[in-house]
Design a protein around this motif. Structure first.
Motif, mmCIF file in Angstrom:
data_model
loop_
_atom_site.group_PDB
_atom_site.id
_atom_site.type_symbol
_atom_site.label_atom_id
_atom_site.label_comp_id
_atom_site.label_asym_id
_atom_site.label_seq_id
_atom_site.Cartn_x
_atom_site.Cartn_y
_atom_site.Cartn_z
ATOM 1 N N GLY A 11 0.824 -1.211 0.000
ATOM 2 C CA GLY A 11 0.000 0.000 0.000
ATOM 3 C C GLY A 11 0.853 1.253 0.000
ATOM 4 N N MET A 12 0.571 2.137 -0.987
ATOM 5 C CA MET A 12 1.375 3.355 -1.132
ATOM 6 C C MET A 12 0.538 4.597 -0.845
ATOM 7 S SD MET A 12 4.002 3.945 -4.294
ATOM 8 C CE MET A 12 4.054 2.288 -4.902
ATOM 9 N N GLY A 13 -0.366 4.501 0.141
ATOM 10 C CA GLY A 13 -1.080 5.690 0.621
ATOM 11 C C GLY A 13 -0.118 6.482 1.511
ATOM 12 N N PRO A 14 -0.622 7.474 2.257
ATOM 13 C CA PRO A 14 0.288 8.278 3.087
ATOM 14 C C PRO A 14 1.051 7.458 4.130
ATOM 15 C CG PRO A 14 -2.030 8.900 3.452
ATOM 16 C CD PRO A 14 -2.002 7.981 2.278
ATOM 17 N N PHE A 33 4.533 -2.072 -2.664
ATOM 18 C CA PHE A 33 3.599 -2.576 -3.675
ATOM 19 C C PHE A 33 2.270 -1.826 -3.580
ATOM 20 C CE2 PHE A 33 6.539 -5.872 -2.546
ATOM 21 C CZ PHE A 33 6.951 -6.356 -3.782
ATOM 22 N N ALA A 45 -7.957 13.377 3.427
ATOM 23 C CA ALA A 45 -7.494 14.147 4.578
ATOM 24 C C ALA A 45 -7.159 15.586 4.176
ATOM 25 C CB ALA A 45 -6.276 13.473 5.181
ATOM 26 N N GLY A 162 -4.793 0.181 3.969
ATOM 27 C CA GLY A 162 -6.050 0.895 4.131
ATOM 28 C C GLY A 162 -7.150 0.118 4.835
ATOM 29 N N VAL A 186 -19.467 14.005 1.336
ATOM 30 C CA VAL A 186 -18.327 14.939 1.337
ATOM 31 C C VAL A 186 -18.277 15.623 -0.031
ATOM 32 C CG1 VAL A 186 -15.811 15.120 1.538
ATOM 33 C CG2 VAL A 186 -17.070 13.507 2.985
ATOM 34 N N GLU A 225 -19.160 18.815 4.501
ATOM 35 C CA GLU A 225 -19.479 17.422 4.834
ATOM 36 C C GLU A 225 -20.844 17.433 5.514
ATOM 37 O OE1 GLU A 225 -14.778 16.313 5.717
ATOM 38 O OE2 GLU A 225 -16.213 16.198 7.356
ATOM 39 N N TYR A 262 -19.288 8.586 2.214
ATOM 40 C CA TYR A 262 -18.439 7.727 3.053
ATOM 41 C C TYR A 262 -19.246 7.214 4.237
ATOM 42 C CZ TYR A 262 -14.190 9.496 0.818
ATOM 43 O OH TYR A 262 -13.207 9.807 -0.083
ATOM 44 N N ALA A 280 -0.395 -1.121 9.801
ATOM 45 C CA ALA A 280 -0.242 0.292 10.179
ATOM 46 C C ALA A 280 -1.267 1.134 9.429
ATOM 47 C CB ALA A 280 1.172 0.776 9.856
ATOM 48 N N GLY A 281 -1.602 2.292 10.000
ATOM 49 C CA GLY A 281 -2.538 3.219 9.355
ATOM 50 C C GLY A 281 -3.963 2.689 9.407
ATOM 51 N N PRO A 289 -13.639 11.640 10.607
ATOM 52 C CA PRO A 289 -12.631 12.691 10.387
ATOM 53 C C PRO A 289 -12.834 13.973 11.197
ATOM 54 C CG PRO A 289 -14.188 12.680 8.580
ATOM 55 C CD PRO A 289 -14.629 11.593 9.521
ATOM 56 N N GLY A 292 -9.689 15.293 12.307
ATOM 57 C CA GLY A 292 -8.627 15.274 11.297
ATOM 58 C C GLY A 292 -7.414 14.500 11.781
ATOM 59 N N MET A 295 -5.265 9.987 9.348
ATOM 60 C CA MET A 295 -3.969 9.849 8.677
ATOM 61 C C MET A 295 -2.831 10.143 9.651
ATOM 62 S SD MET A 295 -2.342 12.110 5.626
ATOM 63 C CE MET A 295 -1.743 13.338 6.767
HETATM 64 C C1 LIG Z 1 -13.642 12.531 4.094
HETATM 65 C C2 LIG Z 1 -12.404 12.188 4.851
HETATM 66 C C3 LIG Z 1 -11.690 13.191 5.487
HETATM 67 C C4 LIG Z 1 -10.541 12.888 6.198
HETATM 68 N N1 LIG Z 1 -9.852 13.898 6.806
HETATM 69 C C5 LIG Z 1 -8.720 13.621 7.487
HETATM 70 C C6 LIG Z 1 -7.920 14.677 8.018
HETATM 71 O O1 LIG Z 1 -8.226 15.850 7.863
HETATM 72 N N2 LIG Z 1 -6.780 14.339 8.688
HETATM 73 C C7 LIG Z 1 -6.380 13.046 8.849
HETATM 74 O O2 LIG Z 1 -5.342 12.818 9.492
HETATM 75 N N3 LIG Z 1 -7.102 12.029 8.316
HETATM 76 C C8 LIG Z 1 -8.244 12.281 7.630
HETATM 77 N N4 LIG Z 1 -8.938 11.272 7.028
HETATM 78 C C9 LIG Z 1 -8.425 9.890 7.123
HETATM 79 C C10 LIG Z 1 -7.305 9.646 6.097
HETATM 80 O O3 LIG Z 1 -7.719 9.963 4.794
HETATM 81 C C11 LIG Z 1 -6.884 8.192 6.168
HETATM 82 O O4 LIG Z 1 -6.646 7.854 7.523
HETATM 83 C C12 LIG Z 1 -5.591 7.957 5.379
HETATM 84 O O5 LIG Z 1 -5.766 8.237 4.015
HETATM 85 C C13 LIG Z 1 -5.162 6.498 5.548
HETATM 86 O O6 LIG Z 1 -3.950 6.314 4.912
HETATM 87 P P1 LIG Z 1 -3.394 4.845 4.662
HETATM 88 O O7 LIG Z 1 -2.147 5.044 3.877
HETATM 89 O O8 LIG Z 1 -3.342 4.110 5.946
HETATM 90 O O9 LIG Z 1 -4.513 4.133 3.785
HETATM 91 P P2 LIG Z 1 -5.021 4.514 2.241
HETATM 92 O O10 LIG Z 1 -4.837 5.970 2.069
HETATM 93 O O11 LIG Z 1 -6.341 3.936 2.166
HETATM 94 O O12 LIG Z 1 -3.961 3.772 1.365
HETATM 95 C C14 LIG Z 1 -3.956 2.363 1.236
HETATM 96 C C15 LIG Z 1 -3.311 2.007 -0.099
HETATM 97 O O13 LIG Z 1 -3.170 0.590 -0.172
HETATM 98 C C16 LIG Z 1 -3.500 0.155 -1.477
HETATM 99 N N5 LIG Z 1 -3.883 -1.269 -1.401
HETATM 100 C C17 LIG Z 1 -4.995 -1.791 -0.828
HETATM 101 N N6 LIG Z 1 -4.990 -3.135 -0.911
HETATM 102 C C18 LIG Z 1 -3.839 -3.480 -1.558
HETATM 103 C C19 LIG Z 1 -3.265 -4.726 -1.952
HETATM 104 N N7 LIG Z 1 -3.868 -5.900 -1.701
HETATM 105 N N8 LIG Z 1 -2.081 -4.718 -2.609
HETATM 106 C C20 LIG Z 1 -1.437 -3.539 -2.872
HETATM 107 N N9 LIG Z 1 -1.960 -2.330 -2.529
HETATM 108 C C21 LIG Z 1 -3.132 -2.297 -1.871
HETATM 109 C C22 LIG Z 1 -4.645 1.086 -1.870
HETATM 110 O O14 LIG Z 1 -4.821 1.135 -3.272
HETATM 111 C C23 LIG Z 1 -4.173 2.415 -1.289
HETATM 112 O O15 LIG Z 1 -3.383 3.155 -2.192
HETATM 113 C C24 LIG Z 1 -10.096 11.549 6.292
HETATM 114 C C25 LIG Z 1 -10.810 10.534 5.648
HETATM 115 C C26 LIG Z 1 -11.950 10.854 4.925
HETATM 116 C C27 LIG Z 1 -12.682 9.756 4.227
#
Ligand SMILES: Cc1cc2nc3c(=O)[nH]c(=O)nc-3n(C[C@H](O)[C@H](O)[C@H](O)COP(=O)(O)OP(=O)(O)OC[C@H]3O[C@@H](n4cnc5c(N)ncnc54)[C@H](O)[C@@H]3O)c2cc1C
Length: 466
Positions: A11-14, A33, A45, A162, A186, A225, A262, A280-281, A289, A292, A295
């Motif tokens: 997972g390449m989220g934050p 990956f 976020a 995620g 949202v 929202e 959401y 993690a995460g 949220p 906030g 993330m």
């Molecule tokens: C409306 C809204 C507002 C928000 N506002 C805030 C805020 O202001 N501040 C804050 O701190 N947080 C906020 N959040 C929460 C924040 O967006 C999330 O906590 C954060 O994006 C999570 O990051 P992550 O990297 O853990 O997961 P994600 O961002 O979900 O990344 C997971 C990644 O894993 C990849 N993946 C999944 N399964 C696989 C697999 N099997 N193989 C390879 N890759 C895979 C996905 O494609 C994705 O790119 C908000 C959320 C929402 C919905």
């Protein structure tokens, strides 16, 4: 594909991108990956805090990230008569983290900065279009298998994949439901005309019939929202959006960037690891949220886990990894619980006018783990400005350092005052900014615990890999 690395991240989220930067910066070989073919383009976020900025500082990306962020004015909770119930205004001065207390940002800008950061390291391999479908741990190393059938071996795997985490499922872990579940719409708008009347604070409109949030984003971005009463609604048309927003804004002043529905939930993984596999995460915890902090919690997870994994790769006993969940889980639980309490305020209003309550940010301590817990050990250390450009964490980026009352390295009067106020002669600061151990002024102690000294010397002793 390179078929082995020391650590594989799913997972390449934050969360995953920050972890990859933290590990690669310490010389660890990393493969990351991502199942999508590019970073997630839509904003979620919008806020992070000064502690998180400190993590970005440690990976050398603070200037890239501050250049696209905005200092946050804070949040007001208002009733239907626009009377302020809770005032959570944020300081506009540099705070105890040596950064502003709170920032607004655009998530795609942040993710771009983190992913560009990865390009600095020869010891990191990034794989898009690579969905992990199987993970198996033989006790010595972990094999992951992609849907393409390709395999990859590493010593540790971290699932940063995620809310719907496949890694969590694959290791048989479950999220505990902490009771909050609501559907919210949202809407992200981009202003065409200046609208200073909308204000710079985030505003929570506490209305039991129709609670909603207005968020001042970076640049021309503004967000609304709204809680949905209609549980069946799955799609929303632009006309619906403008109808719902007509009290505040019309298409003459803004265009819709996107709208999405959401389900905001509160949950926490029962176990954050199995053998050599960690979560993690959002894979480990979810919260609405309103503060906030979702993330931010993920960034705190990887700030904690990354230096422990590096220490183990450098020869420290693996048992240190057990402190990841024990330290992080109670800390994130405090954010989840406060967020849910604030959610209750947003969903209710009193008929009698209430006094305005001032709210302060929380900085929960770590749960039980390394070292003692006291009103100083296990707490987040302040960071000190040593000069215009130098901050105390820069003295040992990614490693331990000590703050002490001595001529020489730390001459800052702030450091001396902090030590004096806490009645300590020296404090050992961990790579994630928390205080591991202190030596008190009164006791005639010989120095830090030998185990802690060994641990601190294990970081960051590695050279760049590759
Ligand atoms: C409306 C809204 C507002 C928000 N506002 C805030 C805020 O202001 N501040 C804050 O701190 N947080 C906020 N959040 C929460 C924040 O967006 C999330 O906590 C954060 O994006 C999570 O990051 P992550 O990297 O853990 O997961 P994600 O961002 O979900 O990344 C997971 C990644 O894993 C990849 N993946 C999944 N399964 C696989 C697999 N099997 N193989 C390879 N890759 C895979 C996905 O494609 C994705 O790119 C908000 C959320 C929402 C919905």
């Amino acid at each position: 594909m390179n078929n082995c690395s020391e650590i594989a991240i799913v997972g390449m989220g934050p969360t995953g991108a920050t972890l990859a930067n933290l590990l690669a910066n310490r010389g660890v070989s990393v493969s990351i990956f991502e199942k999508q073919n590019q970073p997630y383009a839509l904003p979620r976020a919008v806020h992070f805090d000064g502690e998180v900025m400190r993590v970005f500082q440690s990976i050398g990306l603070s200037s890239e990230i501050t250049s696209s962020s905005l200092v946050n004015k804070g949040m007001l909770f208002k009733d239907l008569k626009s009377h302020t119930l809770i005032d959570w205004s944020r300081s506009q001065d540099i705070g105890p983290m040596a950064w502003y207390e709170s920032y607004r940002f655009h998530q795609p800008d942040l993710e771009t900065a983190l992913l560009n950061g990865l390009k600095r390291f020869p010891n990191i391999q990034t794989y898009y279009d690579s969905e992990v479908q199987k993970v198996s741990d033989n006790g010595k190393n972990v094999t992951i298998e992609l849907t393409s059938g390709e395999k990859h071996i590493s010593q540790f795997v971290v699932g940063c994949d995620g809310a719907q985490s496949a890694v969590r499922e694959l290791i048989g872990e479950k999220l505990m439901d902490l009771g909050f579940k609501q559907r919210w719409l949202v809407i992200d708008l981009v202003l065409k005309n200046d609208r200073p009347d909308l204000g710079d604070h985030t505003v929570q409109i506490c209305d039991p019939d129709s609670p909603m949030t207005y968020v001042r984003g970076t640049g021309n971005r503004r967000r609304w929202e709204m809680r949905l009463k209609d549980h069946k609604l799955t799609k929303i048309t632009p006309n619906d959006v403008w109808e719902r927003l007509k009290k505040w804004i019309s298409p003459a002043d803004a265009k819709i960037e996107r709208s999405a529905i959401y389900t905001f939930k509160s949950s926490l993984a029962k176990k954050w690891s199995a053998g050599n596999i960690f979560l993690a995460g959002d894979a480990a915890h979810l919260m609405p949220p309103f503060m906030g902090q979702g993330m931010c919690a993920g960034i705190r997870d990887v700030a904690n886990l990354s230096w422990k994994l590096t220490a183990v790769l450098n020869g420290i006993n693996k048992s240190i990894l057990e402190t990841y969940e024990s330290e992080r889980s109670p800390n994130v639980r405090e954010f989840i619980d406060l967020t849910v309490r604030l959610g209750k305020v947003i969903n209710q209003t009193s008929k009698t006018q209430q006094e305005t309550t001032k709210m302060d940010s929380i900085w929960p301590s770590l749960g039980p783990g390394l070292g003692k817990r006291s009103n100083i050990e296990g707490q987040l250390a302040p960071q000190f400005l040593l000069s215009e450009l130098k901050k105390s964490d820069d003295m040992s980026p990614n490693g331990f350092y000590s703050l002490k009352k001595q001529k020489g390295r730390f001459t800052s009067t702030n450091v001396k005052a902090w030590l004096r106020n806490n009645n300590i002669a020296e404090a050992l600061i961990r790579p994630d900014g928390y205080i591991l151990e202190t030596i008190s002024e009164n006791e005639n102690e010989n120095g830090f615990n030998i185990k802690n000294i060994n641990l601190s010397q294990a970081l960051p002793a590695r050279k760049f890999f590759g």
